[in-house]
Scaffold this motif. Structure first.
Motif, PDB file in Angstrom:
ATOM      1  N   PHE A  89     120.851  31.367  97.567  1.00  0.00           N
ATOM      2  CA  PHE A  89     120.837  30.249  98.498  1.00  0.00           C
ATOM      3  C   PHE A  89     120.014  29.140  97.855  1.00  0.00           C
ATOM      4  O   PHE A  89     118.832  29.335  97.562  1.00  0.00           O
ATOM      5  CB  PHE A  89     120.220  30.680  99.839  1.00  0.00           C
ATOM      6  CG  PHE A  89     121.037  31.722 100.541  1.00  0.00           C
ATOM      7  CD1 PHE A  89     121.943  31.368 101.529  1.00  0.00           C
ATOM      8  CD2 PHE A  89     120.929  33.064 100.198  1.00  0.00           C
ATOM      9  CE1 PHE A  89     122.712  32.330 102.174  1.00  0.00           C
ATOM     10  CE2 PHE A  89     121.694  34.032 100.832  1.00  0.00           C
ATOM     11  CZ  PHE A  89     122.592  33.658 101.820  1.00  0.00           C
ATOM     12  N   ALA A  90     120.641  27.996  97.599  1.00  0.00           N
ATOM     13  CA  ALA A  90     119.999  26.939  96.820  1.00  0.00           C
ATOM     14  C   ALA A  90     119.666  25.722  97.680  1.00  0.00           C
ATOM     15  O   ALA A  90     120.486  25.249  98.467  1.00  0.00           O
ATOM     16  CB  ALA A  90     120.906  26.527  95.668  1.00  0.00           C
ATOM     17  N   TYR A  91     118.449  25.239  97.469  1.00  0.00           N
ATOM     18  CA  TYR A  91     117.909  24.092  98.200  1.00  0.00           C
ATOM     19  C   TYR A  91     117.562  22.959  97.251  1.00  0.00           C
ATOM     20  O   TYR A  91     117.332  23.177  96.062  1.00  0.00           O
ATOM     21  CB  TYR A  91     116.627  24.498  98.935  1.00  0.00           C
ATOM     22  CG  TYR A  91     116.851  25.415 100.101  1.00  0.00           C
ATOM     23  CD1 TYR A  91     117.000  24.915 101.384  1.00  0.00           C
ATOM     24  CD2 TYR A  91     116.901  26.793  99.929  1.00  0.00           C
ATOM     25  CE1 TYR A  91     117.195  25.761 102.467  1.00  0.00           C
ATOM     26  CE2 TYR A  91     117.104  27.642 101.004  1.00  0.00           C
ATOM     27  CZ  TYR A  91     117.246  27.117 102.269  1.00  0.00           C
ATOM     28  OH  TYR A  91     117.454  27.951 103.338  1.00  0.00           O
ATOM     29  N   VAL A  92     117.458  21.746  97.813  1.00  0.00           N
ATOM     30  CA  VAL A  92     116.925  20.579  97.120  1.00  0.00           C
ATOM     31  C   VAL A  92     115.540  20.320  97.705  1.00  0.00           C
ATOM     32  O   VAL A  92     115.338  20.457  98.914  1.00  0.00           O
ATOM     33  CB  VAL A  92     117.795  19.320  97.348  1.00  0.00           C
ATOM     34  CG1 VAL A  92     117.209  18.121  96.611  1.00  0.00           C
ATOM     35  CG2 VAL A  92     119.225  19.550  96.946  1.00  0.00           C
ATOM     36  N   ALA A  93     114.611  19.930  96.834  1.00  0.00           N
ATOM     37  CA  ALA A  93     113.263  19.626  97.314  1.00  0.00           C
ATOM     38  C   ALA A  93     112.672  18.478  96.524  1.00  0.00           C
ATOM     39  O   ALA A  93     113.091  18.185  95.401  1.00  0.00           O
ATOM     40  CB  ALA A  93     112.363  20.852  97.178  1.00  0.00           C
ATOM     41  N   GLU A  94     111.687  17.843  97.144  1.00  0.00           N
ATOM     42  CA  GLU A  94     110.932  16.820  96.442  1.00  0.00           C
ATOM     43  C   GLU A  94     109.503  17.309  96.255  1.00  0.00           C
ATOM     44  O   GLU A  94     108.966  18.005  97.125  1.00  0.00           O
ATOM     45  CB  GLU A  94     110.980  15.491  97.185  1.00  0.00           C
ATOM     46  CG  GLU A  94     110.415  15.533  98.588  1.00  0.00           C
ATOM     47  CD  GLU A  94     110.600  14.223  99.350  1.00  0.00           C
ATOM     48  OE1 GLU A  94     111.533  13.469  99.029  1.00  0.00           O
ATOM     49  OE2 GLU A  94     109.816  13.987 100.275  1.00  0.00           O
ATOM     50  N   PRO A  95     108.894  16.972  95.114  1.00  0.00           N
ATOM     51  CA  PRO A  95     107.520  17.422  94.869  1.00  0.00           C
ATOM     52  C   PRO A  95     106.536  16.705  95.786  1.00  0.00           C
ATOM     53  O   PRO A  95     106.702  15.519  96.068  1.00  0.00           O
ATOM     54  CB  PRO A  95     107.283  17.059  93.403  1.00  0.00           C
ATOM     55  CG  PRO A  95     108.267  15.987  93.092  1.00  0.00           C
ATOM     56  CD  PRO A  95     109.432  16.181  94.014  1.00  0.00           C
ATOM     57  N   VAL A  96     105.540  17.450  96.248  1.00  0.00           N
ATOM     58  CA  VAL A  96     104.511  16.893  97.121  1.00  0.00           C
ATOM     59  C   VAL A  96     103.163  16.881  96.417  1.00  0.00           C
ATOM     60  O   VAL A  96     102.481  15.860  96.371  1.00  0.00           O
ATOM     61  CB  VAL A  96     104.422  17.696  98.443  1.00  0.00           C
ATOM     62  CG1 VAL A  96     103.262  17.231  99.305  1.00  0.00           C
ATOM     63  CG2 VAL A  96     105.741  17.613  99.211  1.00  0.00           C
ATOM     64  N   ALA A  97     102.764  18.034  95.871  1.00  0.00           N
ATOM     65  CA  ALA A  97     101.459  18.134  95.201  1.00  0.00           C
ATOM     66  C   ALA A  97     101.514  19.250  94.170  1.00  0.00           C
ATOM     67  O   ALA A  97     102.248  20.225  94.335  1.00  0.00           O
ATOM     68  CB  ALA A  97     100.370  18.420  96.230  1.00  0.00           C
ATOM     69  N   HIS A  98     100.709  19.099  93.121  1.00  0.00           N
ATOM     70  CA  HIS A  98     100.666  20.104  92.061  1.00  0.00           C
ATOM     71  C   HIS A  98      99.252  20.637  91.913  1.00  0.00           C
ATOM     72  O   HIS A  98      98.290  19.871  91.927  1.00  0.00           O
ATOM     73  CB  HIS A  98     101.143  19.504  90.738  1.00  0.00           C
ATOM     74  CG  HIS A  98     101.212  20.492  89.635  1.00  0.00           C
ATOM     75  ND1 HIS A  98     100.515  20.352  88.464  1.00  0.00           N
ATOM     76  CD2 HIS A  98     101.890  21.670  89.527  1.00  0.00           C
ATOM     77  CE1 HIS A  98     100.765  21.374  87.677  1.00  0.00           C
ATOM     78  NE2 HIS A  98     101.592  22.202  88.299  1.00  0.00           N
ATOM     79  N   ASP A  99      99.140  21.950  91.755  1.00  0.00           N
ATOM     80  CA  ASP A  99      97.862  22.604  91.505  1.00  0.00           C
ATOM     81  C   ASP A  99      97.928  23.222  90.109  1.00  0.00           C
ATOM     82  O   ASP A  99      98.380  24.354  89.950  1.00  0.00           O
ATOM     83  CB  ASP A  99      97.587  23.673  92.556  1.00  0.00           C
ATOM     84  CG  ASP A  99      96.281  24.413  92.328  1.00  0.00           C
ATOM     85  OD1 ASP A  99      95.568  24.100  91.336  1.00  0.00           O
ATOM     86  OD2 ASP A  99      95.962  25.304  93.131  1.00  0.00           O
ATOM     87  N   PRO A 100      97.493  22.477  89.077  1.00  0.00           N
ATOM     88  CA  PRO A 100      97.605  22.990  87.708  1.00  0.00           C
ATOM     89  C   PRO A 100      96.736  24.212  87.438  1.00  0.00           C
ATOM     90  O   PRO A 100      96.972  24.936  86.471  1.00  0.00           O
ATOM     91  CB  PRO A 100      97.189  21.807  86.836  1.00  0.00           C
ATOM     92  CG  PRO A 100      96.414  20.909  87.737  1.00  0.00           C
ATOM     93  CD  PRO A 100      96.909  21.152  89.128  1.00  0.00           C
ATOM     94  N   ALA A 101      95.749  24.470  88.295  1.00  0.00           N
ATOM     95  CA  ALA A 101      94.867  25.627  88.099  1.00  0.00           C
ATOM     96  C   ALA A 101      95.444  26.900  88.718  1.00  0.00           C
ATOM     97  O   ALA A 101      94.937  27.995  88.468  1.00  0.00           O
ATOM     98  CB  ALA A 101      93.494  25.344  88.705  1.00  0.00           C
ATOM     99  N   ARG A 102      96.490  26.778  89.487  1.00  0.00           N
ATOM    100  CA  ARG A 102      97.072  27.937  90.156  1.00  0.00           C
ATOM    101  C   ARG A 102      97.744  28.846  89.123  1.00  0.00           C
ATOM    102  O   ARG A 102      98.597  28.398  88.360  1.00  0.00           O
ATOM    103  CB  ARG A 102      98.095  27.490  91.197  1.00  0.00           C
ATOM    104  CG  ARG A 102      98.697  28.648  91.961  1.00  0.00           C
ATOM    105  CD  ARG A 102      99.758  28.172  92.965  1.00  0.00           C
ATOM    106  NE  ARG A 102     100.386  29.302  93.576  1.00  0.00           N
ATOM    107  CZ  ARG A 102      99.952  29.924  94.664  1.00  0.00           C
ATOM    108  NH1 ARG A 102      98.886  29.485  95.275  1.00  0.00           N
ATOM    109  NH2 ARG A 102     100.582  30.971  95.150  1.00  0.00           N
TER     110      ARG A 102
END
Length: 153
Positions: A89-102
């Motif tokens: 099941f495929a969705y489209v999304a837009e980026p909100v925030a990135h946690d590079p330390a995760r």
């Protein structure tokens, strides 16, 4: 039907998210059988989880990106060469925030942004044909409202 003939079709239910930023797609490079392959952020539906919830969770776990779902692309049925059936099941999304330390999920080498031409350039690097099929439908403008996927409590 006797027990020997009782073979139930039990597909692996998976979700995938096409995340787009400035014309580039968020992908994961993952180690599968000693090879580095490309995939959308994707994974298995867990018990008690909605498809949308699984898409959000998998994207965060595999890329460190929190995203907002904007549309549903479609449902895809595929049988892997080893005979394993999949429903994606495929969705489209837009980026909100990135946690590079995760920390990223086990097996994920890195998250990266590629334009569609880069992804298409080497189909041998795709984890499965589902990867390009989903992107191709996205690029063709295939979008459905999120409400098309119903969760019945």
């Amino acid at each position: 039907m006797d027990a020997a003939q009782d073979t139930r079709w039990t597909p692996h239910v998976t979700v995938a998210t096409v995340v787009v930023r400035d014309g580039q797609l968020l992908l994961v490079e993952e180690a599968i059988d000693g090879r580095a392959v490309l995939n959308q952020p994707a994974g298995h539906l867990e018990p008690g989880e909605s498809l949308a919830g699984a898409a959000l969770r998998e994207t965060l776990e595999e890329t460190g990106w929190t995203v907002r779902l904007t549309a549903f692309i479609g449902t895809y049925q595929w049988t892997a060469p080893d005979g394993t059936p999949f429903l994606r099941f495929a969705y489209v999304a837009e980026p909100v925030a990135h946690d590079p330390a995760r920390p990223l999920d086990t097996g994920i080498l890195r998250a990266l942004w590629l334009d569609p031409a880069q992804l298409r350039a080497d189909p041998t690097r795709l984890r499965s044909p589902l990867v390009w099929e989903v992107v191709s439908d996205f690029l063709a403008g295939q979008r459905h409202p999120l409400s098309i996927v119903k969760e019945i409590a």
